[in-house]
Each structure stands twice: as C-alpha cells, then as structure tokens.
Design a protein around this motif. Sequence first.
Motif, mmCIF file in Angstrom:
data_model
loop_
_atom_site.group_PDB
_atom_site.id
_atom_site.type_symbol
_atom_site.label_atom_id
_atom_site.label_comp_id
_atom_site.label_asym_id
_atom_site.label_seq_id
_atom_site.Cartn_x
_atom_site.Cartn_y
_atom_site.Cartn_z
ATOM 1 N N SER A 1 0.836 -1.209 0.000
ATOM 2 C CA SER A 1 0.000 0.000 0.000
ATOM 3 C C SER A 1 0.866 1.252 0.000
ATOM 4 O O SER A 1 0.443 2.293 -0.508
ATOM 5 N N ALA A 2 2.102 1.166 0.517
ATOM 6 C CA ALA A 2 3.018 2.317 0.412
ATOM 7 C C ALA A 2 3.300 2.597 -1.064
ATOM 8 O O ALA A 2 3.284 3.753 -1.513
ATOM 9 N N GLY A 3 3.541 1.547 -1.828
ATOM 10 C CA GLY A 3 3.769 1.717 -3.269
ATOM 11 C C GLY A 3 2.508 2.202 -3.958
ATOM 12 O O GLY A 3 2.535 3.089 -4.824
ATOM 13 N N MET A 4 1.398 1.650 -3.539
ATOM 14 C CA MET A 4 0.093 1.991 -4.131
ATOM 15 C C MET A 4 -0.218 3.475 -3.960
ATOM 16 O O MET A 4 -0.846 4.101 -4.810
ATOM 17 N N THR B 1 -0.333 -4.010 -8.722
ATOM 18 C CA THR B 1 -0.306 -4.757 -7.456
ATOM 19 C C THR B 1 0.491 -6.049 -7.650
ATOM 20 O O THR B 1 1.240 -6.474 -6.753
ATOM 21 N N ILE B 2 0.358 -6.645 -8.824
ATOM 22 C CA ILE B 2 1.098 -7.885 -9.109
ATOM 23 C C ILE B 2 2.595 -7.612 -8.994
ATOM 24 O O ILE B 2 3.340 -8.351 -8.339
ATOM 25 N N GLY B 3 3.034 -6.525 -9.599
ATOM 26 C CA GLY B 3 4.460 -6.176 -9.562
ATOM 27 C C GLY B 3 4.925 -5.819 -8.159
ATOM 28 O O GLY B 3 5.989 -6.259 -7.719
ATOM 29 N N MET B 4 4.129 -5.032 -7.457
ATOM 30 C CA MET B 4 4.554 -4.587 -6.114
ATOM 31 C C MET B 4 4.655 -5.766 -5.158
ATOM 32 O O MET B 4 5.571 -5.825 -4.330
#
Length: 262
Positions: free
Chosen positions: A94-97, A223-226
């Motif tokens: 979620s930080a990446g998101m 999300t798949i990548g993160m």
Amino acid sequence: GDVIVEPLIRTTISDDRGEEPRYVGYAASELCEKGYGIEDVLALLWNKKLPSREESEIIKRIVMISADHGPAVSGAFGAILGACAGIDMPQAVSAGMTMIGPRFGGAVTNAGKYFAHGVKEFPNDIPGFLTWMKQNVGPVPGIGHRVKSLKNPDKRVKYLVDYVQNQTTLHMPCLEYALEVEKVTTAKKDNLILNVDGTIGCILVDLDFPEQSLNGFFVLARTIGMIGHWIDQTSQQSRLIRLYDYLINYAVKDEREVPEKK
Ligand code: ACO
Ligand code: LMR
C-alpha cells in the motif's frame, strides 16, 4: 409487528448468500468451469457485463503489460522501501500503491475522460483540444514520459496499439484520437508520447468501461508487480534503505549559532 430497517448499503455487483459468490448473478465456479478468466471476472465486477472474447483478450493484455516496470518507478520503489524497512506485505504494497496518482499510473481515468471529451468536442481540431486542456486542465493526462520518447519508444504502447488495431475487429475512436494528439505533442517535444496510462485509458473507453473504473486497471496490474518486489526483497533479506548523502543536494544554510530566545 415487523420492524422495518433501512438497508445500510446497496450493492449491484455481487452476492454471497448462496453456496458460493455470484458475480452479477454468475456463480464463480461456473465461470471457472466454462473457461472464463480473471479478465472476465474483473469486467463483471467493474462493468457488470461479460466482455466478448476479443474484448477479454485485450483486457488480459492490458493487465499483463502493466504488471511491472522495474524497481525504479515510484510505486515499486515505495514498496521496496517498505519491504527493506521490514514492513509486512499489505502495508509495503500500500506504500507503493499510494504513489499511484496524477503523474504516475493514476492518469488512466483522466486520460480516458479528456480524450473522450476531445473526440466529442474537438473532433477535427487537435490544436483546439490542446489549447482547451492547457487553459482548463493542465498537462494532458496520458501524454508524456520521463524516459520514453520518439527515440526510445515504449514497446508496451506500440504492442497494445498494434494488437487492438490489427488483431481485433473493434472500432477504437478514442485511441485513434489520442494517437493524433500524440503527433502534435511529439512535434513539440520528443518525450510527449502517448504513454501507457493514456493508451489503456483510451482503449478502455472504447471498450465502454465506466470512467471511474479506469485507474483500477493500473492499480490491479501494478499490485502484481509490487507484491513481486516485496517478495523479492524479503527473500533476499535486503537491508534497511537509507539514502547516501551524495544522492541528496543539501541546499541548506551553513551551520550557525542559535540566537538567544527573545
Ligand atoms: N501535457 C503537456 N505538456 C507536458 C506534459 C503533458 N502531459 N507532460 C510534460 N509536459 C511539458 C511540461 O509542461 C514541461 O514543459 P516546459 O519545459 O515548457 O516547462 C515539459 O513538458 C517537461 O515537463 P516535466 O513535468 O518536467 O516532465 P517529466 O518528464 O518530469 O514528466 C510526466 C513526466 C510526469 C509523466 C509528465 O509528462 C506528465 O505529467 N504527464 C501527464 C500525466 C501522465 O500521463 N502520467 C502517466 C505517466 S505513464 C505511467 O506512469 C505508467
Ligand atoms: C511505469 O509503467 O511504471 C512507467 O511507465 C513509469 C516509468 O517511469 O517508467
């Protein structure tokens, strides 16, 4: 007597009151049995209808092609920072998101919205569209890339455009319009190409997805990548990241004495 209670929420997409979830009426297991894929499930839950075979092949490719773009980009880097700080998967992802926004990955909805506006209001007037965008919106969502350019084209965009134009029978007016816009913007500056957000936004408008669903495609795909980056970093036991001084321009005042408090 009966007590009448106002429902707290209203749903129009799914129902789990039977033996298994039903997506817009269809049992999940029956969708699996009949050969549908994740691209059909997302279309049901986001657009409340099953796509045609051609449409679902496009949706699948959009998700595949946007799943990751290496560790350097804002989203992956955010997730990697979290992983290296020892943060659990959902929080690190979620930080990446959180990075997905108007400049990175989250321009899909507005790209679809404004290119569709261009098709409607400025059909044969790209300069007029660009002037209107400059006056009313700002940078054109879906145009521009930090590293991709005419000289360093984005293969993902080229592939998707070629696929929808040459491997399907679908009519893509919004995408065609955005490609005309790209001709004008790249003539001004080499990196003002139609980017991934812009390409998928237009294709999805042409597939009749609701405007507010469009950023969801990048969110879902990335999300798949993160998750991948979080697994990668934690399985390598990567250390905490701290920026080296040489990566920071300390444009600060010289050290000085604190004055007496008045
Ligand atoms: N529309 C119009 N002009 C633009 C655009 C745009 N979309 N993008 C950049 N420019 C112009 C700027 O106004 C600036 O002009 P100037 O030199 O005359 O001041 C110049 O190009 C450089 O702009 P920067 O913001 O410094 O360029 P940068 O390379 O940092 O920007 C970015 C890249 C953030 C993607 C930018 O092009 C942009 O905001 N695009 C719109 C949002 C978007 O589509 N983001 C998704 C990118 S793809 C992805 O994330 C998966
Ligand atoms: C991405 O897919 O993450 C990008 O196009 C952004 C980038 O800078 O590569």
